[in-house]
Design a protein around this motif. Structure first.
Motif, mmCIF file in Angstrom:
data_model
loop_
_atom_site.group_PDB
_atom_site.id
_atom_site.type_symbol
_atom_site.label_atom_id
_atom_site.label_comp_id
_atom_site.label_asym_id
_atom_site.label_seq_id
_atom_site.Cartn_x
_atom_site.Cartn_y
_atom_site.Cartn_z
ATOM 1 N N HIS A 164 19.122 -9.903 0.463
ATOM 2 C CA HIS A 164 19.227 -10.284 -0.976
ATOM 3 C C HIS A 164 20.540 -11.629 -0.659
ATOM 4 O O HIS A 164 21.219 -11.018 -0.171
ATOM 5 C CB HIS A 164 19.715 -9.436 -1.633
ATOM 6 N N PRO A 165 19.722 -13.375 -0.855
ATOM 7 C CA PRO A 165 20.835 -14.250 -0.650
ATOM 8 C C PRO A 165 21.978 -13.872 -1.320
ATOM 9 O O PRO A 165 23.013 -14.701 -1.031
ATOM 10 C CB PRO A 165 20.132 -14.782 -0.990
ATOM 11 N N ALA A 166 21.769 -13.222 -3.032
ATOM 12 C CA ALA A 166 23.448 -12.906 -3.343
ATOM 13 C C ALA A 166 23.865 -11.923 -3.451
ATOM 14 O O ALA A 166 23.047 -11.016 -3.434
ATOM 15 C CB ALA A 166 23.214 -13.388 -5.282
ATOM 16 N N PRO A 167 25.013 -12.075 -3.580
ATOM 17 C CA PRO A 167 26.070 -10.524 -3.573
ATOM 18 C C PRO A 167 25.584 -9.247 -4.760
ATOM 19 O O PRO A 167 25.779 -10.458 -5.769
ATOM 20 C CB PRO A 167 27.276 -11.004 -3.603
ATOM 21 N N LEU A 168 25.485 -8.458 -5.240
ATOM 22 C CA LEU A 168 25.885 -7.700 -6.188
ATOM 23 C C LEU A 168 26.624 -7.086 -6.845
ATOM 24 O O LEU A 168 27.547 -6.719 -5.935
ATOM 25 C CB LEU A 168 24.718 -6.866 -6.137
ATOM 26 N N ARG A 169 27.486 -7.178 -7.761
ATOM 27 C CA ARG A 169 29.135 -6.024 -8.704
ATOM 28 C C ARG A 169 28.448 -4.962 -8.481
ATOM 29 O O ARG A 169 27.270 -4.639 -9.463
ATOM 30 C CB ARG A 169 28.990 -7.148 -9.438
ATOM 31 N N PHE A 170 28.986 -3.962 -7.739
ATOM 32 C CA PHE A 170 28.769 -2.783 -7.635
ATOM 33 C C PHE A 170 29.560 -1.877 -8.376
ATOM 34 O O PHE A 170 29.593 -1.067 -8.985
ATOM 35 C CB PHE A 170 28.807 -2.241 -6.063
ATOM 36 N N LEU A 171 30.598 -2.240 -8.920
ATOM 37 C CA LEU A 171 32.031 -2.260 -9.405
ATOM 38 C C LEU A 171 31.610 -2.081 -11.074
ATOM 39 O O LEU A 171 32.083 -3.692 -11.180
ATOM 40 C CB LEU A 171 33.472 -2.070 -8.355
ATOM 41 N N GLU A 172 32.435 -1.936 -11.720
ATOM 42 C CA GLU A 172 32.932 -1.382 -13.299
ATOM 43 C C GLU A 172 33.826 -1.427 -13.354
ATOM 44 O O GLU A 172 34.199 0.293 -13.409
ATOM 45 C CB GLU A 172 31.275 -1.889 -13.798
ATOM 46 N N SER A 173 34.898 -2.444 -14.117
ATOM 47 C CA SER A 173 36.111 -2.182 -14.334
ATOM 48 C C SER A 173 36.238 -0.989 -15.793
ATOM 49 O O SER A 173 35.396 -1.151 -16.719
ATOM 50 C CB SER A 173 37.091 -3.048 -14.837
#
Length: 681
Positions: free
Chosen positions: A67-76
């Protein structure tokens, strides 16, 4: 007007292709890939009808699609800004794949769903590495999560078979793997699936961040998602994931077998279920085989010719593959040792391909596997060690064969050997109850009574008397320790592992000047001169005797993390009149004090720092049989460490720097260990 038509046509293509992308909220679905803007490399491509093709028929290829864009797998965390408190987000994946080749059931390797910190995996290798890692980077330094769909069994990566699904974290050795298939919702029965059946199948990968569980489910296409997952692993991805990660697929080819790895559709979602795939919108797999002809002969004759060529090529390929797989190293001088040589193919099949399920243990010299020789139904233990054929292998094999002629009830029989490439395989008689050290240090094993330990120690002493005095040559074992004492079905002690043993004739002197053995069991004069003698074996036996009686390793750590030499520790108890306090606390005082006193005093006597103060093994047997009383230790008996410092400059600092373990300082068969310089050399 033309621009409006073009814009409308583009919109129709996007709608018809079923592509929905929402990178911002981490949710997308590809109903085919005709209009998808994927990041591709290697041989990966999108076919005209919208199939994602990861590999084609070329040899040694890889293909990646992300998938072309990275995804945010962590939430602070909401309570702190510390990145260490970041929590992995839940996610859900669904995709449909197919593995196809020209030959039904014969494919090369497989594909994997990947979550990685980068979409550039160009450094990864094809074949067994699935395009994920490479030979010099067998364990990833950056976080990587993969679900592999593998159609080749690789013993090095501990694959369970050639048709499995596995969860990989930073390595190609799966944390968990199972036979490909699914559990029926009707009766819970397991239904096997063949990954390379050419038929499309659907995979679901779901991570629940609240319970930290990763589930992987497999099913035939269009079958509802089974309620019971195929794999379910407790794992905290907060410790593995980077903040932003790329999701996609990797596949590789390795043999000359042309294999196509397809993905037909793919959906993904963070913090919620993945959008369902509409099978009516998925692209159709290409036709296998030639198109139908109007005339029967036009079909039958080319097909027959093709099958004949394929059969011939397959036969040649199988012959070469089989020959290479079971290739051995054989030289003319080995002809005289023929009866003691095992075929690698027999050992391979006996251990089920050196399966991890048959692994008995791992030591400093290699891995040991349990096996059953099919021809004789004999249980054996096979040790795999490395060797350099240029360094003394001929002499070593000659000694292996000589040792194979040893016959004593307290020796583990060395049956023979096999050589293959850079590997030496030693075949031993199998011992049902494993090694003695497991009964000393493994809390899951029952503690042996002191009387049982006494009998086992006497068994080992009897075997050493045979080796030193009663056989046609003198045999110095050079690696006596609890892990090399094996227990048969009747718990009789058998001394094993003759990988370091050396032989010489009675009335002569050994000439070896290499220090080999295990730290903590080495006699002081062996470190100084490098010459092993029966008395250096007696010293190691003394340390072994104290190890068994006290349930402590030869070199251990005290509460203040200083290292303690077992011989010195028992000597201190002896001098203070509390020698029975050194007995293994697991026995809780329930032991014969006379037997305990004999073992501890005899251990100190055998481990006397000066070789002239140690008894022969014949004397040791007389002490154990109580035919003679053990003489009192001399008041001048200095500690092991003190004598070592006096005899060997720098030896004390050397031994204290060694870890408290059974680490051996040489490998078999070549004595490539520390060599001690001699005066005048």
């Amino acid at each position: 007007m033309q621009s409006l038509l073009a814009l409308g046509l583009l919109l129709l293509l996007r709608l018809d292709g079923g592509v929905a992308v929402a990178a911002e909220d981490g949710r997308f679905a590809y109903q085919g890939f005709a209009a998808a803007n994927l990041t591709l490399d290697g041989v990966a491509a999108v076919t005209p009808n919208g199939l994602l093709l990861l590999t084609d028929t070329e040899y040694q290829t890889t293909g990646h699609a992300f998938h072309p864009a990275p995804l945010r797998f962590l939430e602070s965390s909401t309570t702190t800004t510390n990145s260490a408190a970041a929590m992995a987000r839940s996610f859900s994946v669904s995709f449909v794949f197919a593995i196809r080749s020209r030959y039904d059931g014969l494919t090369s390797y497989g594909l994997a769903f990947v979550v990685a910190p980068t979409s550039n995996l160009s450094a990864a290798e094809s074949g067994r590495y699935l395009g994920l890692l490479n030979g010099t980077n067998g364990t990833a330094s950056d976080p990587i999560l993969a679900v592999e769909l593998d159609t080749i069994m690789d013993v090095e990566f501990r694959d369970i078979n050639s048709n499995h699904v596995g969860i990989d974290v930073n390595s190609l050795i799966s944390r968990q793997a199972k036979q490909a298939g699914y559990y029926s919702d009707e009766n819970g029965a397991f239904q096997e699936l063949r990954l390379n059946s050419r038929q499309p199948m659907q995979v679901w990968v779901d991570y629940d961040a609240q319970v930290r569980r990763l589930n992987v489910t497999l099913a035939p296409v269009q079958l509802p998602k089974p309620k019971i997952p195929l794999l379910s692993e407790l794992i905290d991805l907060s410790l593995i994931m980077a903040d932003k990660m790329y999701v996609g697929f990797s596949a590789s080819g390795g043999w000359g077998v042309g294999t196509h790895h397809y993905v037909l559709g793919w959906s993904f979602s963070l913090d919620g279920p993945a959008p369902p795939l509409d099978f009516s919108k998925l692209p159709v797999l290409p036709r296998l085989g030639p198109k139908p002809q109007s005339k029967i002969l036009d079909v039958v004759l080319p097909l027959a010719a093709t099958l004949l060529v394929i059969a011939m090529l397959a036969a040649i390929f199988f012959f070469l593959w089989h020959r290479r797989r079971f290739a051995e190293v054989r030289e003319d001088w080995e002809d005289e040792f023929g009866p003691h040589r095992f075929a690698y193919k027999d050992l391979f099949h006996a251990t089920e391909g050196f399966s991890g399920m048959n692994l008995l243990g791992v030591g400093g010299f290699g891995r040991v596997y349990r096996g059953v020789l099919y021809a004789s139904n004999l249980e054996v233990a096979v040790k795999r060690v490395s060797h350099d054929s240029k360094q003394g292998i001929r002499e070593f094999i000659a000694e292996v064969v000589s040792i194979g002629r040893l016959r004593h009830r307290n020796l583990a029989q060395l049956l023979g050997y096999c050589r293959r490439k850079g590997e030496l395989l030693l075949v031993y008689e199998y011992m049902e109850n494993g090694s003695l050290d497991k009964y000393l240090y493994n809390k899951n094993k029952p503690a042996l009574h002191l009387s049982e330990r006494y009998r086992i120690i006497r068994d080992v002493a009897s075997s050493l008397l045979y080796l030193h005095e009663e056989w046609e040559q003198i045999v110095i074992h050079r690696d006596i320790k609890a892990s090399n004492v094996l227990l048969d079905s009747r718990m009789i002690g058998r001394l094993g592992d003759f990988g370091l043993a050396r032989l010489y004739d009675h009335g002569t002197v050994t000439t070896t000047t290499h220090v080999v053995g295990t730290m903590g069991y080495l006699a002081p004069e062996l470190i100084r001169t490098g010459k092993a003698t029966p008395l250096t074996d007696v010293f190691a036996f003394g340390v072994f005797l104290l190890e068994v009686a006290c349930g402590r390793r030869p070199i251990g750590s005290s509460k203040d993390i200083t290292q303690v030499v077992l011989v010195d520790w028992v000597l201190e108890h002896h001098r203070s009149g509390s020698i029975l306090d050194a007995v293994d606390p697991c026995l809780m005082g329930n032991f014969n004090t006379e037997e305990a006193s004999i073992l501890l005093k005899l251990g100190l006597l055998c481990a006397y720092p000066s070789p002239t103060g140690r008894p022969s093994m014949r004397k040791v047997m007389q002490y154990l049989d109580r035919d003679q009383s053990i003489p009192d230790l001399s008041p001048t008996y200095a500690s092991y460490s003190t004598i070592a410092m006096m005899q060997n400059e720098g030896f004390d600092s050397y031994i204290m720097s060694c870890p408290p373990s059974n680490t051996s300082i040489s490998i078999v068969p070549v004595e490539s260990s520390v060599e001690i310089p001699q005066e005048g050399r």
